[in-house]
Write a protein that holds these residues in place. Structure first.
Motif, short mmCIF file in Angstrom:
data_model
loop_
_atom_site.label_atom_id
_atom_site.label_comp_id
_atom_site.label_asym_id
_atom_site.label_seq_id
_atom_site.Cartn_x
_atom_site.Cartn_y
_atom_site.Cartn_z
N CYS A 1 0.87 -1.17 0.00
CA CYS A 1 0.00 0.00 0.00
C CYS A 1 0.91 1.22 0.00
N ARG B 1 3.80 -1.74 -7.48
CA ARG B 1 3.13 -0.53 -6.99
C ARG B 1 3.63 -0.18 -5.59
N LYS C 1 0.24 9.47 0.51
CA LYS C 1 -0.95 8.71 0.91
C LYS C 1 -2.09 9.62 1.33
N HIS D 1 -8.69 -3.05 -1.96
CA HIS D 1 -9.49 -1.96 -1.39
C HIS D 1 -10.98 -2.28 -1.38
N GLU E 1 -2.53 -5.50 -3.13
CA GLU E 1 -1.49 -5.02 -2.20
C GLU E 1 -0.77 -6.18 -1.52
N ASP F 1 -3.18 0.24 5.66
CA ASP F 1 -3.98 -0.88 5.14
C ASP F 1 -3.42 -2.26 5.53
N GLN G 1 -5.55 -5.62 4.92
CA GLN G 1 -5.87 -6.15 3.59
C GLN G 1 -4.65 -6.61 2.78
#
Ligand code: PEP
Ligand code: MN
Length: 357
Positions: free
Chosen positions: A26, A50, A55, A205, A232, A243, A246
């Motif tokens: 993330c 990524r 953020k 997400h 992620e 995050d 997740q």
């Protein structure tokens, strides 16, 4: 929209096997964290690395990204692994910095897509980059297709052609299963008006936790024909700076991708796709029902306090007439409206009578 559809440059995604996969943390946290994840992801299943470096946090006081340092780390990832690299941008300064560090893919986050001013600023700052970069647009927080399409048009009007959309789900008042509800119906609509637009699904997400990430990924690829995934990953997910719930370990993702590329999943047929759409709507109905019952309880408490009768037949008669009229405008029969709302009304009365006991 036809012109936009015809002029899209899909070559950047069509040259890869499906699903096209973007993965990484993330947020970039340190050079070591970024490189450790990139080394794990340096496999044929992954196309793009990524990491968020600016953020957009909903509330102040949280980690807001490492900034420009992260671009240096992304460059190292590119050099060591050969993977393309990507990050989120939210203004012209971010775009300029990403161009100077030659970041391959820039995405506009859900909160930024919501603001036409922000999107316009980004579009203008990319105008003279000669389509060197791929620009992906996440859906806005709320299911406003026009706002999403508007963002796409703003970029297109500035000559940007390597474009794509990211479905990261939509905010809902209350959802038990997802952090942001997927809306496959919207995707099907977009595919109808823009059949050539590349669509990436972001199950991380959507889910907000690790439970359904692979189910949502499979649905997006097999049932709803998305071109790719953004997932992620983190080598120590529980301790991620954003995050954390997740993110999944890269090995976990690679295992899944191996299976999906070998077609190890049951192909879900058209009938299942329609069932997924129905389930999605029913889950929304349940969430709205729960909100309705909560308010009904509050009303019951107030009626007791003010000593007002629970049952107000005249008010209910007027409401029902109104609902029947609204239903008619939506093509729903009087009978269905009466059946559903009589049951709901009875339940409300039951709840409110209990409060009086
Ligand atoms: C992200 O990709 O880390 C992110 C902030 O996503 P979104 O804009 O979908 O919330
Ligand atoms: Mn995130």
């Amino acid at each position: 929209m036809d012109k936009l559809n015809n002029n899209l440059d899909r070559s950047w995604i069509d040259k890869f096997n499906k699903p096209f996969v973007i993965s990484g943390p993330c947020s970039a946290e340190s050079e070591k964290q970024v490189l450790d994840i990139a080394k794990k992801l340096n496999q044929s299943y992954i196309n793009v690395f990524r990491a968020g470096i600016w953020k957009p946090r909903t509330k102040p006081g949280n980690f807001e990204g490492v900034g420009e340092d992260g671009l240096i780390w992304l460059n190292k990832v590119k050099k060591y692994t050969g993977l393309m690299v990507s990050t989120e941008i939210a203004n012209a300064e971010h775009v300029e910095l990403c161009i100077s560090y030659d970041i391959d893919i820039l995405w506009i986050g859900a909160r930024s897509t919501t603001s036409p001013f922000v999107v316009q600023e980004i579009a203008e700052s990319l105008e003279h980059d000669n389509n060197k970069r791929i620009i992906l647009i996440k859906n806005p927080i709320h299911p406003d297709i026009e706002l999403w399409m508007g963002a796409l048009e703003r970029l297109y009007e500035k000559g940007i052609r390597k474009l794509g959309l990211i479905h990261r789900g939509f905010f809902s008042y209350k959802s038990l299963k997802y952090r942001n509800n997927p809306n496959w119906d919207i995707l099907l609509h977009i595919k109808k008006i823009l059949p050539r637009i590349p669509i990436i699904c972001d199950p991380s997400h959507i889910c907000g936790n690790r439970d359904h990430i692979f189910d949502v990924s499979t649905q997006s690829i097999k049932n709803f024909k998305c071109d790719g995934l953004m997932i992620e990953t983190h080598c120590d997910p529980d301790n991620a700076w954003s995050d954390s719930k997740q993110q999944i370990h890269p090995n976990h993702l690679l295992n899944f991708l191996k299976k999906i590329q070998n077609n190890e999943f049951e192909y879900k047929k058209e009938i299942d796709s329609l069932r997924i759409l129905i389930d999605e709507l029913d889950e929304n109905v349940i969430s709205i029902l729960s909100k309705r019952m909560e308010i009904s309880k509050k009303l019951g408490v107030l009626k007791k306090k003010l000593n007002i009768n629970t049952l107000q037949p005249n008010r209910w008669k007027l409401i029902m007439e109104n609902y029947i009229e609204i239903g008619k405008n939506f093509g729903i029969s009087k009978e269905l409206i009466e059946n559903i709302f009589n049951v709901l009304h009875k339940e409300s009365i039951k709840i409110q009578n209990k409060i009086r006991e």
